[in-house]
Enzyme design. Sequence first.
Site, PDB file in Angstrom:
ATOM      1  N   CYS A 175       0.852  -1.051  -0.026  1.00 46.06           N
ATOM      2  CA  CYS A 175      -0.161   0.057  -0.092  1.00 46.06           C
ATOM      3  C   CYS A 175       1.083   1.034  -0.030  1.00 46.06           C
ATOM      4  O   CYS A 175       1.964   1.352   0.400  1.00 46.06           O
ATOM      5  CB  CYS A 175      -0.827   0.023   1.231  1.00 46.06           C
ATOM      6  SG  CYS A 175      -1.983  -1.239   1.496  1.00 46.06           S
ATOM      7  N   ASP A 176       0.300   2.161  -0.545  1.00 48.80           N
ATOM      8  CA  ASP A 176       1.023   3.745  -0.621  1.00 48.80           C
ATOM      9  C   ASP A 176      -0.046   4.836  -0.503  1.00 48.80           C
ATOM     10  O   ASP A 176      -1.084   4.714  -1.389  1.00 48.80           O
ATOM     11  CB  ASP A 176       2.017   3.827  -1.586  1.00 48.80           C
ATOM     12  CG  ASP A 176       2.975   5.085  -1.379  1.00 48.80           C
ATOM     13  OD1 ASP A 176       3.989   4.945  -0.398  1.00 48.80           O
ATOM     14  OD2 ASP A 176       2.542   6.210  -1.840  1.00 48.80           O
ATOM     15  N   SER A 177       0.020   5.674   0.225  1.00 49.27           N
ATOM     16  CA  SER A 177      -0.969   6.803   0.485  1.00 49.27           C
ATOM     17  C   SER A 177      -0.290   8.283   0.232  1.00 49.27           C
ATOM     18  O   SER A 177       1.004   8.620   0.484  1.00 49.27           O
ATOM     19  CB  SER A 177      -1.469   6.742   1.747  1.00 49.27           C
ATOM     20  OG  SER A 177      -2.164   5.746   2.107  1.00 49.27           O
TER      21      SER A 177
END
Length: 214
Positions: A82-84
Site C-alpha cells: 500500500c501507499d498513500s
Amino acid sequence: MTTVPFCLASASPARLTTFRHAGVEPHVVVSGVDEDAAVADATERLGELGSDDIALLLARAKCEDVAARLEEEEWDGLVLGCDSVLEFDGRTYGKPVDAAHAASRWQGMRGRSGVLHTGHWVIDLRDEGTGATLGAVCSTTVHFADLSDEEIEAYVATGEPLKAAGAFTIDGIGGPYVTGIEGDHHNVVGVSLPLVRELLSEIDVPWHHLRQDR
C-alpha cells in the site's frame, strides 16, 4: 479450512492496527523501495503522473519488492503493498521532510479540502493459487478544519504530521482537525478494507479466509 497466510508489505502501524481490528493478523515485511527514485524513473519513462498513479505505482513497487524476497523463502500466501499520497491544489504530497515543511502544508490546507489516494497491490504467491498480480486505488476527499497558527504549531510539535502522508492523521492526534470525509474512512487511515476485499474476491479468496477467529 486453514487461514490464508497474508503478508502486509508496509511499515505503517496504522495499517497493521486496521487489519488487527478487523480480525486479521498479517505477517509484516517492510520493503526497501526508494520511493523518490521509483517515481522519477516512472516519470522519465511515462511522463507526468497523476497522484493516483503515483500511489498505485509505489504500492506495486513495494509489493513486488517484498514478494520477490518471500518467493525465495517459498512463502505460500498473499502479499499486499500500500501507499498513500495527498492530492492538494493539483500537487502530490507524501510525508513532510521536516517540521517547517509540515507547518507550511497545514497553513495551505486549513479550511480547505484535498483527496487522499491509497494504492493497493496484491500478489498471489500461494502454491495452489492463481499467481495473479493486481491492484487498484481508493480515493477519499478530506475536509480540513480552519486551524489557527497556534494550533498548527502545537500539532506539528507532536511529531505526528512528519510520519503521515499529507501531514495529518484521522485516527490519532490529528483527528480533531479533520471536519469530514467523503468516501471510505479506512482509506484515510492507510488501507481500504472494502477495496482489499474486492481485490481478493477477484482471486477467489473470501475476506473471512484471512481472519484468525473463524
